[in-house]
Design a protein around this motif. Structure first.
Motif, PDB file in Angstrom:
ATOM      1  N   CYS A  53       0.831  -1.195   0.000  1.00  0.00           N
ATOM      2  CA  CYS A  53       0.000   0.000   0.000  1.00  0.00           C
ATOM      3  C   CYS A  53       0.872   1.253   0.000  1.00  0.00           C
ATOM      4  CB  CYS A  53      -0.891   0.010   1.241  1.00  0.00           C
ATOM      5  SG  CYS A  53      -2.118  -1.315   1.301  1.00  0.00           S
ATOM      6  N   ASP A  54       0.228   2.391  -0.132  1.00  0.00           N
ATOM      7  CA  ASP A  54       0.922   3.689  -0.098  1.00  0.00           C
ATOM      8  C   ASP A  54       1.206   4.036   1.363  1.00  0.00           C
ATOM      9  OD1 ASP A  54       1.904   6.213  -0.496  1.00  0.00           O
ATOM     10  OD2 ASP A  54       0.062   7.041  -1.367  1.00  0.00           O
ATOM     11  N   MET A  55       2.179   3.323   1.939  1.00  0.00           N
ATOM     12  CA  MET A  55       2.389   3.395   3.386  1.00  0.00           C
ATOM     13  C   MET A  55       2.910   4.753   3.853  1.00  0.00           C
ATOM     14  SD  MET A  55       1.171   0.683   4.531  1.00  0.00           S
ATOM     15  CE  MET A  55       1.558   1.188   6.195  1.00  0.00           C
ATOM     16  N   ARG A  56       3.689   5.420   3.046  1.00  0.00           N
ATOM     17  CA  ARG A  56       4.195   6.738   3.459  1.00  0.00           C
ATOM     18  C   ARG A  56       3.032   7.702   3.656  1.00  0.00           C
ATOM     19  NH1 ARG A  56       9.099   8.955   0.019  1.00  0.00           N
ATOM     20  NH2 ARG A  56       7.536   8.672  -1.637  1.00  0.00           N
ATOM     21  N   ALA A  57       2.072   7.692   2.734  1.00  0.00           N
ATOM     22  CA  ALA A  57       0.908   8.569   2.853  1.00  0.00           C
ATOM     23  C   ALA A  57       0.026   8.155   4.028  1.00  0.00           C
ATOM     24  CB  ALA A  57       0.110   8.551   1.557  1.00  0.00           C
ATOM     25  N   ILE A  58      -0.165   6.848   4.206  1.00  0.00           N
ATOM     26  CA  ILE A  58      -1.004   6.367   5.308  1.00  0.00           C
ATOM     27  C   ILE A  58      -0.361   6.707   6.647  1.00  0.00           C
ATOM     28  CG2 ILE A  58      -1.957   4.291   6.394  1.00  0.00           C
ATOM     29  CD1 ILE A  58      -2.207   3.137   3.510  1.00  0.00           C
ATOM     30  N   HIS A  59       0.954   6.565   6.734  1.00  0.00           N
ATOM     31  CA  HIS A  59       1.667   6.910   7.968  1.00  0.00           C
ATOM     32  C   HIS A  59       1.545   8.396   8.268  1.00  0.00           C
ATOM     33  CE1 HIS A  59       5.349   7.926  10.340  1.00  0.00           C
ATOM     34  NE2 HIS A  59       4.971   6.850  11.010  1.00  0.00           N
TER      35      HIS A  59
END
Length: 402
Positions: free
Chosen positions: A154-160
């Motif tokens: 997933c787009d983990m940087r954005a979710i974080h």
């Protein structure tokens, strides 16, 4: 057609089916399991920490807690993060039910965020919109569970970044994704999450027959996860309320579960870990060949985000139904009739009767629902030969009436 050898219980047989997923067991795996069976440690022994260490060395996290399934890992991850009655957990509707059920086990409530129509993962833009609305309504989630569907992160940087802004915790459901990478780092390093969960079910990238693992960089969470997997019992004097009565002594300091992995399973997992990179490379070779040979058909093929390197647990095709004279069901059943054991991942969780009793209904998450009406998971595993892959492709063409 190349025959595959399988074992089920005590029976052995050959069959000609080409499965969407399949474990690969070598003589080294068998020897590792037999060594444990000849030892005195069938359940809790040295193979478990050896397997945990192998996973840690691969993914770069600080702590690993092996359990009997990824479902168990999700459950104790939620508990370790304090999820309980009155709290919300959000996840994607395009996942196995365990990604949502883990909240219900804790007495919490569940909601979903629709998918990105290209990656089929939880959409970070949709997540932000939903968080802004939830903030106004006073129902922000305590935990968000992004699922790395098919092995693509997933787009983990954005979710974080959204977690930092809105104050929720993150459990990465990486059941499909061990061996994959995000921003050129291993999935499971927990750089953008509190806990990551892996699955070792037989059709996953590596297997322990049944099994799972939670990894984390938090010392405190690791202690809680370790307690929760084994009845809440400790033999660590530092966690006890008083001095030990003797070397036999233990204390129950929390309400835990019997979620332990056995030494037999862990020995298989540790042996499989030695081939993880090979398995993922082979899956990419198969995917690239599918990409090339299916490119001219009325299909939508898996799109890979440049930030990620998928573990390719699944290879999912979407039928362009407006361009073929067949229904989704007709194509699926025609493939199975040809002994191509395709599957469908997933029925959107919110459309399940149990979840519809909670008030969810068709139309709530339209991108996931449309995806479901078009998708088929075709064979993808490291033992798939070119000959078998050719048979799959020929069967797809025939099933689509081409």
């Amino acid at each position: 057609m190349t025959q595959a050898y399988h074992t089920y219980g005590d029976s052995h047989y050959f069959d000609n089916m080409i499965r969407y997923g399949q474990q690969h067991i070598t003589q080294a795996d068998i020897d590792a399991v037999v060594d444990v069976m000849k030892s005195v440690n069938l359940t809790q022994g040295p193979a478990i920490p050896r397997f945990e260490q192998a996973v840690l060395e691969h993914c770069g996290a600080c702590h690993a807690i092996a359990v009997n399934s990824a479902t168990s890992a999700l459950h104790i991850a939620c508990l370790a993060l304090g999820l309980g009655p009155g709290d919300w957990l959000w996840t994607t509707p395009n996942t196995f039910v365990a990604s949502a059920n883990c909240a219900l086990y804790c007495g919490a409530r569940v909601d979903f965020v629709d998918i990105n129509p290209r990656t089929y993962n939880l959409c970070s833009e949709a997540l932000e919109r939903k968080l802004l609305l939830a903030e106004k309504e006073g129902r922000l989630p305590k935990i968000v569970v992004p699922v790395h569907f098919s092995g693509q992160p997933c787009d983990m940087r954005a979710i974080h970044a959204l977690a930092q802004r809105f104050g929720f915790k993150i459990i990465e459901d990486a059941s499909h994704a061990i061996g994959g990478r995000y921003l050129n780092e291993p999935i499971g390093n927990c750089r953008y999450s509190n806990i990551t969960v892996f699955s070792f079910h037989p059709v996953k990238i590596i297997t322990t027959a049944e099994g799972g693992m939670a990894v984390t960089n938090s010392d405190e969470l690791a202690i809680q996860l370790g307690l929760l997997r084994s009845h809440g019992i400790t033999r660590d004097p530092a966690l006890m309320t008083r001095l030990m009565d003797g070397s036999w002594y233990y204390q129950q300091v929390a309400l835990g579960f019997n979620y332990r992995m056995t030494d037999i399973q862990a020995a298989l997992g540790a042996s499989q870990m030695t081939r993880l990179e090979h398995y993922v490379v082979r899956r990419h070779e198969i995917a690239q060949r599918y990409d090339r040979l299916l490119a001219e058909l009325p299909l939508t093929l898996p799109w890979q985000h440049p930030d990620g390197y998928s573990a390719f647990h699944l290879y999912v095709i979407r039928l362009q139904l407006d361009k073929i004279n067949r229904t989704h069901l007709q194509v699926f059943e025609a493939l199975r009739a040809r002994d191509i054991l395709v599957n469908l991942h997933y029925i959107p969780v919110h459309t399940q009767p149990y979840y519809q009793q909670m008030g969810f209904k068709a139309g709530d998450f339209p991108k996931a629902e449309r995806y479901y009406t078009e998708t088929i998971s075709i064979p993808m595993h490291p033992m798939l030969t070119d000959e078998q892959q050719n048979e799959v492709i020929a069967a797809i063409k025939e099933a689509m009436g081409l």
